[in-house]
Design a protein around this motif. Structure first.
Motif, PDB file in Angstrom:
ATOM      1  N   TYR A 160      26.514  44.443  34.647  1.00  0.00           N
ATOM      2  CA  TYR A 160      27.574  44.163  35.614  1.00  0.00           C
ATOM      3  C   TYR A 160      27.415  42.804  36.302  1.00  0.00           C
ATOM      4  O   TYR A 160      28.363  42.005  36.347  1.00  0.00           O
ATOM      5  N   ASP A 161      26.255  42.526  36.859  1.00  0.00           N
ATOM      6  CA  ASP A 161      26.083  41.277  37.603  1.00  0.00           C
ATOM      7  C   ASP A 161      26.316  40.063  36.714  1.00  0.00           C
ATOM      8  O   ASP A 161      26.934  39.073  37.147  1.00  0.00           O
TER       9      ASP A 161
ATOM     10  N   VAL B  53      30.070  39.615  36.041  1.00  0.00           N
ATOM     11  CA  VAL B  53      30.714  38.936  37.175  1.00  0.00           C
ATOM     12  C   VAL B  53      30.475  37.433  37.092  1.00  0.00           C
ATOM     13  O   VAL B  53      31.398  36.622  37.275  1.00  0.00           O
TER      14      VAL B  53
ATOM     15  N   ASN C 198      33.260  34.251  36.468  1.00  0.00           N
ATOM     16  CA  ASN C 198      33.367  33.137  37.416  1.00  0.00           C
ATOM     17  C   ASN C 198      32.954  31.799  36.791  1.00  0.00           C
ATOM     18  O   ASN C 198      32.791  30.811  37.511  1.00  0.00           O
TER      19      ASN C 198
ATOM     20  N   THR D 114      40.185  42.648  41.658  1.00  0.00           N
ATOM     21  CA  THR D 114      39.275  41.534  41.880  1.00  0.00           C
ATOM     22  C   THR D 114      38.485  41.250  40.604  1.00  0.00           C
ATOM     23  O   THR D 114      38.460  42.061  39.671  1.00  0.00           O
TER      24      THR D 114
ATOM     25  N   GLU E 210      35.351  41.292  40.470  1.00  0.00           N
ATOM     26  CA  GLU E 210      34.306  42.316  40.446  1.00  0.00           C
ATOM     27  C   GLU E 210      34.817  43.621  39.842  1.00  0.00           C
ATOM     28  O   GLU E 210      34.086  44.308  39.112  1.00  0.00           O
ATOM     29  N   GLN E 211      36.048  43.987  40.128  1.00  0.00           N
ATOM     30  CA  GLN E 211      36.613  45.212  39.555  1.00  0.00           C
ATOM     31  C   GLN E 211      36.901  45.047  38.066  1.00  0.00           C
ATOM     32  O   GLN E 211      36.815  46.007  37.309  1.00  0.00           O
ATOM     33  N   ARG E 212      37.196  43.835  37.651  1.00  0.00           N
ATOM     34  CA  ARG E 212      37.351  43.563  36.219  1.00  0.00           C
ATOM     35  C   ARG E 212      36.016  43.763  35.516  1.00  0.00           C
ATOM     36  O   ARG E 212      35.946  44.356  34.432  1.00  0.00           O
ATOM     37  N   ALA E 213      34.943  43.277  36.134  1.00  0.00           N
ATOM     38  CA  ALA E 213      33.601  43.474  35.579  1.00  0.00           C
ATOM     39  C   ALA E 213      33.218  44.952  35.599  1.00  0.00           C
ATOM     40  O   ALA E 213      32.559  45.452  34.678  1.00  0.00           O
ATOM     41  N   GLU E 214      33.652  45.655  36.635  1.00  0.00           N
ATOM     42  CA  GLU E 214      33.376  47.095  36.725  1.00  0.00           C
ATOM     43  C   GLU E 214      34.026  47.841  35.563  1.00  0.00           C
ATOM     44  O   GLU E 214      33.405  48.726  34.958  1.00  0.00           O
TER      45      GLU E 214
ATOM     46  N   SER F  79      32.045  47.289  32.442  1.00  0.00           N
ATOM     47  CA  SER F  79      30.795  48.054  32.481  1.00  0.00           C
ATOM     48  C   SER F  79      31.039  49.536  32.237  1.00  0.00           C
ATOM     49  O   SER F  79      30.255  50.206  31.560  1.00  0.00           O
TER      50      SER F  79
END
Length: 339
Positions: free
Chosen positions: A29-30, A33, A37, A220, A222-226, A229
């Motif tokens: 996940y990290d 993100v 970016n 967001t 982050e939610q796209r990355a979520e 995952s």
């Protein structure tokens, strides 16, 4: 005076290359993100890395699929991106295909070189009438044309999963749509867990699971990355990646389409999160990426495409996609390679 330039910080890409390409692991996940970016100046390098990952773990072949809506419109659910919902004012009305029309659509799909034909219905889940029509339709298609049959009929019971297996449906599509943390902003008439449960039953049945989602719905980074995952946790055989094409009359009808650079970063990030999964171009790519972006995505991690039109929106002419694959020297996966 000697001019100097600031060196590019490639830390993110170096990390992704080590984890995915060198060690063969999925990006977490990290790191997803961080990839989402990535600055524009590194986008060509990011796409090249994702393409290398695709070639290493999936080969150079591209899987081609066509889809048709068996039952269009009048869906009781309120998926905010979908013009087939009966709760919105979008101009899509309920229509059913008959079996001969279904067979003709399968034959037309096979004529493009596609190895798979997906039957879709705009429903919460199939009732007895739809399951009966599916059984008749799958049988007729298999008798008429040499193509694999997939289905997307909403949420299923265990009995319905077993029936689809018995019919010979080899792959089932049921998208998560959005990350768990954003799901209630997208759908309120059913839950994320209901979708997850259907996906789990499909996997356990032996059918291949096709499960993806939409991006560009106001989520967001982050939610796209979520979402990426959570799809990696589910481990579907295939992930269709859709980009929001805002439809008039829906709650998301006034959203701005995602920019092409963000769309390409998303493609690369999903490839790095799902290195061994079929990653398929699905709805919205024509609006979001255009011709040039479509080419870039095929060189940035995509290894499957839907050809022709989608359920309620127009796609590219199949001949254009097939010509592009030929130009890029990307062979179409043969039917027997999908079995």
């Amino acid at each position: 005076m000697t001019s100097t330039t600031t060196p590019r910080d490639t830390t993110v890409l170096d990390r992704a290359r080590e984890v995915v390409l060198d060690r063969g692991e999925a990006l977490g996940y990290d790191d997803i993100v961080a990839v989402l970016n990535t600055p524009d100046e590194l986008l060509p390098d990011l796409l090249a890395l994702a393409h290398d990952v695709r070639l290493k773990y999936n080969g150079e072949e591209v899987e081609v699929e066509g889809i048709v809506s068996l039952k269009t419109g009048g869906c009781p659910e309120d998926c905010h991106f979908c013009s087939q919902s009966g709760q919105f004012t979008s101009p899509v009305r309920s229509v059913w295909l008959n079996i001969p029309e279904l067979v003709r659509a399968a034959e037309q799909t096979a004529a493009t070189g596609a190895s798979e034909f997906c039957i879709v219905a705009a429903v919460r889940g199939p009732d007895a009438k739809l399951m009966s029509q599916m059984r008749e339709g799958v049988k007729a298609i298999k008798e008429a044309v040499d193509i694999e049959v997939a289905a997307s009929l909403g949420m299923l019971s265990q009995e319905q999963v077993d029936d689809l297996v018995d019919m010979g449906v080899h792959r089932y599509n049921h998208n998560l749509e959005a990350a768990r943390s954003y799901f209630t902003k997208v759908v309120t008439t059913h839950s994320y867990d209901e979708r997850w449960d259907t996906c789990t039953m499909v996997k356990e049945s032996g059918m291949e699971l096709c499960c993806g989602g939409l991006v560009g719905m106001g989520e967001t980074v982050e939610q796209r990355a979520e979402l990426a995952s959570q799809l990696a946790e589910l481990e579907p055989h295939e992930v269709p990646l859709n980009f929001l094409n805002p439809r008039p009359g829906t709650p998301f009808g006034d959203l701005e389409p995602m920019g092409s650079s963000d769309a390409l970063r998303t493609i690369a990030a999903f490839r790095l999160a799902l290195p061994r999964t079929i990653l398929r171009y699905a709805g919205g790519r024509e609006l979001t990426l255009g011709d040039l972006g479509t080419r870039d995505g095929l060189l940035g991690g995509i290894n499957a495409v839907i050809v022709g039109n989608y359920l309620t929106t127009l796609g590219r002419d199949p001949r254009e996609d097939l010509a592009l694959l030929d130009e890029l020297q990307m062979p179409i996966k043969a039917l027997n390679a999908t079995l």
